[in-house]
Write an enzyme that holds these catalytic residues in place. Structure first.
Site, PDB file in Angstrom:
ATOM      1  N   LYS A  41       0.856  -1.186   0.000  1.00  0.00           N
ATOM      2  CA  LYS A  41       0.000   0.000   0.000  1.00  0.00           C
ATOM      3  C   LYS A  41       0.891   1.235   0.000  1.00  0.00           C
ATOM      4  CE  LYS A  41      -3.878   1.966   2.652  1.00  0.00           C
ATOM      5  NZ  LYS A  41      -4.753   1.762   3.831  1.00  0.00           N
ATOM      6  N   SER A 116      -9.610   1.767   2.811  1.00  0.00           N
ATOM      7  CA  SER A 116      -8.751   2.558   1.940  1.00  0.00           C
ATOM      8  C   SER A 116      -7.699   1.724   1.209  1.00  0.00           C
ATOM      9  CB  SER A 116      -8.043   3.639   2.775  1.00  0.00           C
ATOM     10  OG  SER A 116      -7.204   3.060   3.765  1.00  0.00           O
ATOM     11  N   SER A 140     -10.139  -0.580   6.971  1.00  0.00           N
ATOM     12  CA  SER A 140      -9.442  -0.344   5.706  1.00  0.00           C
ATOM     13  C   SER A 140      -8.744  -1.564   5.129  1.00  0.00           C
ATOM     14  CB  SER A 140      -8.436   0.803   5.864  1.00  0.00           C
ATOM     15  OG  SER A 140      -9.110   2.030   5.987  1.00  0.00           O
TER      16      SER A 140
END
Length: 211
Positions: A41, A116, A140
């Site tokens: 990420k 996210s 997330s």
């Protein structure tokens, strides 16, 4: 087409794969994950590779150090193929608030992948990498994992170091694995867990066998 990655690192990935092949041929594999392709990420600082946290504010920021999680994976031999898309500064639950583009759900490109950590979930679901690393404040990891049909695991706060993570909420954030199976998640957690002198909130408890 899925817009899963903000930064792709094919040259680094190929170099890492070749180095892994050489080590394996010599019977000297670096670790349990030598040569396995992974994605990070884009809020984990990666030495020499742009890290944006999904925001144009950090465009061009190239860290001079490695996050705890990405360093542990490197030491185990994993090869990073790129940095995945995310809601800007992790503020979102669909990956639609990225400053770069919206990630699509691999199962239905008219739908969102969750967030996210949506880019990480989409990359794993679309077989772009063996697993990815996400981070969670309040869903997330687990939300995009559920929406993309993969496994997402949020470790207990402090089990995995936040060092080198551009946090949404330092008092809550937990880095964790996003995988195809829970067995893979357990395997990866054992590698990335542990006490870190650079993160005073990390647990001193012994790393267990999570299988």
């Amino acid at each position: 087409d899925l817009n899963a990655f903000i930064v792709e690192t094919p040259e680094l990935a190929l170099d890492g794969a070749k180095a892994s092949d050489t080590r394996r041929a010599a019977g000297d594999a670096r670790g349990a994950m030598d040569g396995i392709p992974i994605a990070m990420k884009d809020l984990f600082c990666t030495e020499g590779v742009q890290t944006t946290a999904g925001s144009h504010m950090l465009e061009g920021f190239v860290p001079e150090y490695e996050s705890f999680v990405s360093r542990k994976l490197k030491e185990a031999g994993a090869v990073t193929v790129g940095k995945t898309n995310m809601d800007a500064f992790a503020h979102g639950s669909t990956t639609e608030t990225s400053d770069y583009f919206e990630t699509k759900n691999p199962w239905d490109e008219t739908r969102v992948p969750g967030g996210s950590s949506g880019g990480s979930a989409a990359a794993v679901a679309a077989q772009m990498c063996t697993f990815a690393i996400g981070s969670e404040t309040a869903g997330s990891i687990r939300v995009p994992a559920a929406w993309c049909g993969i496994t997402g695991f949020k470790p207990t706060y402090g089990r995995v170091s936040r060092y080198g993570v551009i946090a949404m909420a330092s008092s809550t954030d937990s880095p964790g694995p996003m995988t195809k199976t829970i067995e893979d998640a357990a395997f990866i957690l054992k590698i990335i867990a542990g006490k870190d002198p650079f993160d005073a909130t990390t647990s001193p408890e012994e790393i267990g066998d999570y299988f």
